[in-house]
Design a protein around this motif. Structure first.
Motif, PDB file in Angstrom:
ATOM      1  N   GLN A   1      53.858 -40.436  39.933  1.00  6.79           N
ATOM      2  CA  GLN A   1      53.349 -39.741  41.111  1.00  6.79           C
ATOM      3  C   GLN A   1      53.705 -40.547  42.362  1.00  6.79           C
ATOM      4  N   ALA A   2      53.840 -39.853  43.479  1.00  2.58           N
ATOM      5  CA  ALA A   2      54.012 -40.514  44.768  1.00  2.58           C
ATOM      6  C   ALA A   2      52.632 -40.650  45.405  1.00  2.58           C
ATOM      7  N   CYS A   3      52.344 -41.816  45.946  1.00  2.00           N
ATOM      8  CA  CYS A   3      51.028 -42.047  46.544  1.00  2.00           C
ATOM      9  C   CYS A   3      50.713 -41.027  47.639  1.00  2.00           C
ATOM     10  N   ALA A   4      51.720 -40.612  48.399  1.00  2.00           N
ATOM     11  CA  ALA A   4      51.505 -39.698  49.522  1.00  2.00           C
ATOM     12  C   ALA A   4      51.170 -38.276  49.082  1.00  2.00           C
ATOM     13  N   THR A   5      51.443 -37.933  47.810  1.00  2.00           N
ATOM     14  CA  THR A   5      51.182 -36.565  47.357  1.00  2.00           C
ATOM     15  C   THR A   5      50.289 -36.505  46.124  1.00  2.00           C
ATOM     16  N   ALA A   6      49.794 -37.643  45.647  1.00  2.00           N
ATOM     17  CA  ALA A   6      48.957 -37.660  44.440  1.00  2.00           C
ATOM     18  C   ALA A   6      47.687 -36.852  44.668  1.00  2.00           C
ATOM     19  N   ARG A   7      47.358 -36.002  43.678  1.00  2.00           N
ATOM     20  CA  ARG A   7      46.134 -35.198  43.736  1.00  2.00           C
ATOM     21  C   ARG A   7      45.098 -35.688  42.741  1.00  2.00           C
ATOM     22  N   TYR A   8      45.442 -36.688  41.961  1.00  2.00           N
ATOM     23  CA  TYR A   8      44.502 -37.225  40.983  1.00  2.00           C
ATOM     24  C   TYR A   8      44.819 -38.704  40.752  1.00  2.00           C
ATOM     25  N   GLY A   9      43.837 -39.390  40.264  1.00  2.00           N
ATOM     26  CA  GLY A   9      44.004 -40.804  39.953  1.00  2.00           C
ATOM     27  C   GLY A   9      42.672 -41.393  39.555  1.00  2.00           C
ATOM     28  N   TYR A  10      42.595 -42.709  39.674  1.00  2.00           N
ATOM     29  CA  TYR A  10      41.399 -43.447  39.273  1.00  2.00           C
ATOM     30  C   TYR A  10      40.969 -44.354  40.411  1.00  2.00           C
TER      31      TYR A  10
END
Length: 169
Positions: A52-61
């Motif tokens: 994922q690209a940090c600028a477009t991530a829609r999910y994570g932890y």
């Protein structure tokens, strides 16, 4: 004393005991104050899959120093949310292959949640989940996203669910 008065007295006594018991349970479950920071092999912040690209991530932890869990936008186009499922980490301990296991709620179950640092801003997240008569293991390669590199939506999620991390910028 009449039978009615005896029944009323007994009901009040049972009710009082239930109330005291409920109060005692609530007191046991109440936090004693701020939780001390937890030792994990990664830095606090927002972590997402390495594809994922940090600028477009829609999910994570999010790891905020005391809690770990997912944060995400959902819906067909990721337009709903944000939502988060963060849990206080009650204990950590080293396990095989350089991983650190996180415990939630103070006990180990059959499944597990583990993290391993893989270099600066990189980590491997391993989840072991019971399935039939085995443990299914899944690994996710993660990258840490700086607050500045995140989308405005994820910045809003950080401000909502981990405001101290958002303030660090």
């Amino acid at each position: 004393m009449s039978v009615t008065m005896l029944r009323l007295s007994a009901a009040v006594g049972v009710s009082m005991h239930r109330g005291i018991f409920t109060f005692a349970l609530a007191a046991l479950g109440a936090p004693a104050g701020p939780q001390a920071p937890v030792e994990l092999p990664i830095a606090p912040g927002f972590w997402t899959n390495d594809d994922q690209a940090c600028a477009t991530a829609r999910y994570g932890y999010i790891f905020d120093g005391t809690r770990w869990g997912s944060v995400y936008y959902y819906g067909p186009t990721g337009n709903l949310g944000p939502a988060a499922e963060l849990q206080p980490i009650t204990q950590t301990h080293a396990v095989e292959d350089g991983f650190t296991q996180m415990q939630f709620g103070g006990f180990d179950g059959v499944g597990y949640f583990r993290l391993k640092a893989m270099g600066e801003g990189r980590a491997l997240y391993r989840v072991g989940a019971p399935f039939r008569e085995e443990i299914q293991v899944s690994d996710e390669a993660l990258i840490r996203c700086s607050y500045q590199a995140m989308s405005p939506k994820m910045k809003a999620a950080m401000r909502r669910f981990a405001p101290a991390l958002a303030k660090l910028g």
